[in-house]
Scaffold this active site. Structure first.
Site, PDB file in Angstrom:
ATOM      1  N   ASP A  61       0.850  -1.191   0.000  1.00 23.99           N
ATOM      2  CA  ASP A  61       0.000   0.000   0.000  1.00 23.99           C
ATOM      3  C   ASP A  61       0.887   1.242   0.000  1.00 23.99           C
ATOM      4  O   ASP A  61       2.109   1.152   0.194  1.00 23.99           O
ATOM      5  CB  ASP A  61      -0.901  -0.029   1.240  1.00 23.99           C
ATOM      6  CG  ASP A  61      -2.076   0.938   1.149  1.00 23.99           C
ATOM      7  OD1 ASP A  61      -2.322   1.491   0.056  1.00 23.99           O
ATOM      8  OD2 ASP A  61      -2.753   1.129   2.170  1.00 23.99           O
TER       9      ASP A  61
ATOM     10  N   GLU B 267       2.644   4.841  -4.225  1.00 21.56           N
ATOM     11  CA  GLU B 267       2.607   5.692  -5.435  1.00 21.56           C
ATOM     12  C   GLU B 267       3.964   6.350  -5.772  1.00 21.56           C
ATOM     13  O   GLU B 267       4.219   6.545  -6.970  1.00 21.56           O
ATOM     14  CB  GLU B 267       1.526   6.758  -5.278  1.00 21.56           C
ATOM     15  CG  GLU B 267       0.117   6.225  -5.313  1.00 21.56           C
ATOM     16  CD  GLU B 267      -0.264   5.443  -4.056  1.00 21.56           C
ATOM     17  OE1 GLU B 267      -0.974   4.434  -4.178  1.00 21.56           O
ATOM     18  OE2 GLU B 267       0.178   5.842  -2.955  1.00 21.56           O
TER      19      GLU B 267
ATOM     20  N   ASP C 156      -8.742   3.286  -2.476  1.00 23.90           N
ATOM     21  CA  ASP C 156      -9.689   3.725  -1.454  1.00 23.90           C
ATOM     22  C   ASP C 156     -10.958   4.273  -2.090  1.00 23.90           C
ATOM     23  O   ASP C 156     -11.115   5.494  -2.267  1.00 23.90           O
ATOM     24  CB  ASP C 156      -9.038   4.776  -0.565  1.00 23.90           C
ATOM     25  CG  ASP C 156      -7.838   4.223   0.191  1.00 23.90           C
ATOM     26  OD1 ASP C 156      -7.767   2.996   0.356  1.00 23.90           O
ATOM     27  OD2 ASP C 156      -6.981   5.021   0.607  1.00 23.90           O
TER      28      ASP C 156
END
Length: 807
Positions: free
Chosen positions: A419, A422, A491
């Protein structure tokens, strides 16, 4: 809007010579190469500073020029043509432009002209480059991976920059200044862009013939695609070199096969990863985790995966356990495994800046953290506070990270959840983060960070357990991420429009090479409700990755959370998924071998049917099941389009035809599902509690009898579901060829493989839908059936079955 004002157009080619792989041109002090990769795939490259950056990213996993096919070069005063058996590239010399056409003359790419008649094959401005190409207003655009909005991208523009969508600091760049009625001004809207994953690969479908071409720009810098203008589209990248692969098509499946040959395909997944997964960001204790698992068993809810979010860690330090909440994780994991549960924990890339914390100390000692231009360790802000980030661009950092993951799973974990990759850096901008020990600017590898993290993680798991199939789930990614990890859609919101969004987004992922994908069922952010949760579960259990996940502080979103009636319907949906796992597994096998999506838009299989171009509220699950989710509250009926073929209503067994619209009822206990005539859908006879050691003695083969004469193919593979032995022949793969001719139905089953130790099947049960003969011929013997059901003793051998069906 991509503006090319002030960009300097390249206008003239100075010279052209043939090369062993294509042609090489000199222009504007640089070099241009057009290389033949395959007869239907060309690569175009332009140097910077006279040097080619090869390879420009980590996306391509083969040598694209290893086996150059035959081609010919036709020089001329105005144009040089490079031709293969499928396409012709025309390099126009003065003015400079590049066009590619198929051998029949239909366009693949054509350089656009501006209002003054000037061509825009390539233009630069301060390290950026731009390309402008022709299209028609009626054309369609598909692909680009994880993008919001409609599956047909025509009419919109997109930014290629991996973004933590719910981080207001990251989203502000894209929401600021938007008009009040512009949905892109709200990062929670279904139109917000960009998202977590960047895949600069798209299809251009020509009107009216339906032919497709495709483009993959192998560049990891921030980019943009503009499809909002009616007669041209624009491509822009803010740095790096221009390297583009052009796919002549014209068929979408062939393009995707070529693209995934280039960038890789999914690995064969462990069978448990296709089951149902329970996840929640919550302050669980060890006892609470086991209690939730036990409630799945007590409530007869099949489940394979229990997931732990960030609260299991000691102060959010990666590769640690909170010893107060989890005093003995090894024993907990053993007990869960004994009940058939696999456990996956989250691992973020951020390493707490904490001298004395062993992971941080190792990282600084080995010099594997990202640095700034001045040589400092780059610091961002994530869950543990001040946070450093591994420099995954270096092999040393990836190996170190892989070893950490390998040691972590030795507690008894089944996989890893990546997670915040990015990379998300909280309220501290990421641009000071550099890579390659400070050599490369952030822009070069930002979009590839998640890919490189997954690469290191997967290789570490393989090194630790060489014979077992690894499982990694990633939020971020780049072209090629499918080689190493599944993706979830990040999300999302507990809203009906986000349920719809996941259908279109899943289709975009699928046709962009990532077949293993799914959304958080029920929605992550915000409170779900009984109807929304049920409808999402009915749909989500028929997607490649099936996980229920929600945010801390939300209402409970467990399968039993909304009362017995909803629980009963949810249980039915999950059990259908488990019974369909042999079919799903076959779909994943096809994806691993050809790149074909598991969840696919109708246009993938029916691109020449103009009706399906803009349908993105239904999809195909594999090639043989059509799913039409309910995407709004209080809906008791919906319209469904059935493309060409013979389609059966899954719930009633009735043949309803094809190439038509249907108005169908949608009671709360079901969503519309249809099976293709001619298909053999393999199913388990019952839904087990989990896939753990489930190798049944019986497998059902549901054959949907075609209404018209023809030949149809299906497949099922049985193997241990956990190891790589199947790739070496330890399997039984049964290929079914169904033929209907003159009232006679024939099923030929051909088996390959050497078997495997866990194999227990003793027979098939062939179930005919659309016919109910009371007898048939199995090889040389006549056998009797009951209402179209035939028992076929079989332990992995080929057979032929035939019967008469009513005309």
């Amino acid at each position: 809007m991509i503006s090319t004002d002030n960009y300097i157009r390249w206008q003239r080619v100075d010279s052209v010579i043939p090369t062993p792989t294509g042609i090489l041109a000199e222009l504007h002090g640089e070099q241009l190469r057009i290389d033949v990769v395959r007869p239907d795939v060309l690569r175009i490259k332009i140097s910077r500073g006279g040097v080619f950056d090869d390879p420009p990213t980590f996306a391509v996993c083969v040598d694209p020029l290893a086996e150059t096919p035959g081609f010919r070069v036709e020089p001329g005063e105005a144009v040089v043509r490079l031709s293969t058996e499928f396409c012709v590239a025309s390099l126009w010399l003065d003015p400079f432009r590049i066009d590619v056409h198929r051998s029949d003359g239909s366009p693949v790419i054509e350089t656009a002209q501006d209002a003054d008649g000037q061509y825009w094959a390539y233009a630069t401005l301060n390290d950026s480059f731009a390309i402008r190409r022709r299209c028609r207003q009626e054309d369609a655009i598909f692909g680009l991976g994880e993008k919001s909005g409609r599956h047909n991208r025509k009419g919109r523009d997109f930014t290629m920059w991996n973004t933590d969508v719910l981080n207001p600091h990251d989203a502000l760049e894209y929401t600021a200044g938007k008009a009040a009625d512009d949905p892109r001004g709200d990062f929670r809207s279904v139109e917000f862009d960009p998202y977590y994953v960047t895949i600069p690969f798209f299809y251009h479908q020509s009107y009216p013939d339906g032919a497709m071409a495709a483009s993959f720009v192998d560049n990891g810098y921030r980019g943009g695609y503009e499809f909002s203008q009616p007669e041209e589209y624009r491509i822009l990248f803010r740095g790096g070199q221009y390297t583009e692969y052009v796919f002549a098509g014209p068929d979408m499946p062939a393009i995707l096969e070529a693209y995934t040959w280039l960038t890789g395909r999914i690995a064969l997944p462990p069978i448990w990863s296709l089951g149902y997964h329970q996840c929640r960001w919550y302050e669980y204790t060890q006892d609470a985790v086991e209690a939730v698992a036990q409630l799945h068993r007590e409530n007869d809810i099949p489940c394979d995966g229990m997931w732990l979010d960030i609260e299991y860690m000691d102060g959010y330090r990666v590769f640690t356990w909170d010893s107060d909440r989890f005093p003995n994780p090894r024993e907990m994991l053993k007990r869960l495994a004994a009940q058939g549960f696999r456990v996956i924990t989250i691992i973020d890339p951020g390493v707490k800046f904490d001298p004395g914390y062993w992971v941080f100390d190792q990282a600084t000692e080995r010099d594997v953290l990202c640095r700034t231009e001045g040589g400092d360790i780059y610091i961002g802000q994530v869950w543990p506070g001040n946070t450093a980030f591994p420099d995954f661009v270096t092999e040393e950092a990836r190996t170190w990270w892989g070893d950490l993951n390998a040691a972590h799973v030795l507690f008894g974990l089944a996989g890893i959840w990546n997670d915040m990759n990015e990379p998300s850096t909280g309220n501290i901008p990421a641009m000071r983060m550099r890579f390659g020990r400070g050599k490369y600017p952030h822009e070069r590898y930002h979009n590839q960070y998640g890919l490189l993290m997954a690469m290191g993680t997967t290789k570490g798991l393989l090194n630790a357990s060489p014979g077992r199939r690894p499982f990694v789930l990633s939020r971020a990614g780049f072209a090629g991420i499918q080689r190493y990890a599944a993706n979830w859609m990040g999300d999302n919101q507990s809203r009906w429009d986000h349920l719809w969004l996941s259908i279109a987004m899943g289709a975009g992922f699928g046709v962009s090479g990532q077949a293993f994908v799914g959304a958080d069922i029920g929605g992550f952010a915000g409170n779900s409700n009984a109807e929304l949760f049920l409808r999402w579960m009915q749909y989500g259990t028929l997607t490649p990755f099936c996980r229920n996940h929600s945010e801390i502080g939300n209402v409970d979103q467990y399968a039993w959370a909304f009362g017995e009636v909803i629980q009963d319907h949810v249980r039915t949906a999950i059990k259908l998924r488990y019974r369909l796992l042999p079919y799903l597994y076959a779909c994943f096998l096809e994806a691993s071998e050809t790149g074909a999506p598991v969840q696919r838009p109708l246009v993938f299989d029916h691109q020449y049917d103009a009706t399906v171009r803009d349908i993105d509220d239904q999809y195909l699950l594999g090639g043989d099941l059509l799913i039409a989710p309910v995407i709004g509250p209080g809906v008791t009926g919906r319209q469904v389009y059935l493309p060409a073929g013979d389609w059966y209503d899954w719930h009633t067994g009735y043949l309803v035809g094809g190439q038509r619209f249907l108005a169908v009822t949608t009671p709360l206990d079901r969503i519309p599902i249809y099976a293709r005539g001619g298909a053999v859908i393999p199913m388990w006879p019952e839904a087990p509690n989990s896939t753990n050691d489930y190798h049944p003695a019986v497998m059902e083969l549901h054959l949907f009898v075609p209404a018209s004469d023809g030949v149809y193919d299906s497949m099922v593979q049985e193997d241990d579901g956990l190891t790589l032995a199947a790739l070496r022949g330890a399997r039984y793969r049964t290929t079914f060829t169904v033929e209907r001719a003159a009232g006679q139905l024939t099923v030929k089953a051909e088996v390959s493989g050497e078997g495997y130790p866990q194999f227990r099947r003793e027979r098939f049960v062939l179930v005919l839908h659309g016919a109910a003969p009371d007898s048939g011929q199995l090889d040389d013997d006549m056998i009797n059936g009951t209402n179209g059901r035939f028992e076929i003793p079989n332990r992995g051998t080929s057979f032929t079955f035939g019967c008469t069906v009513t005309e």
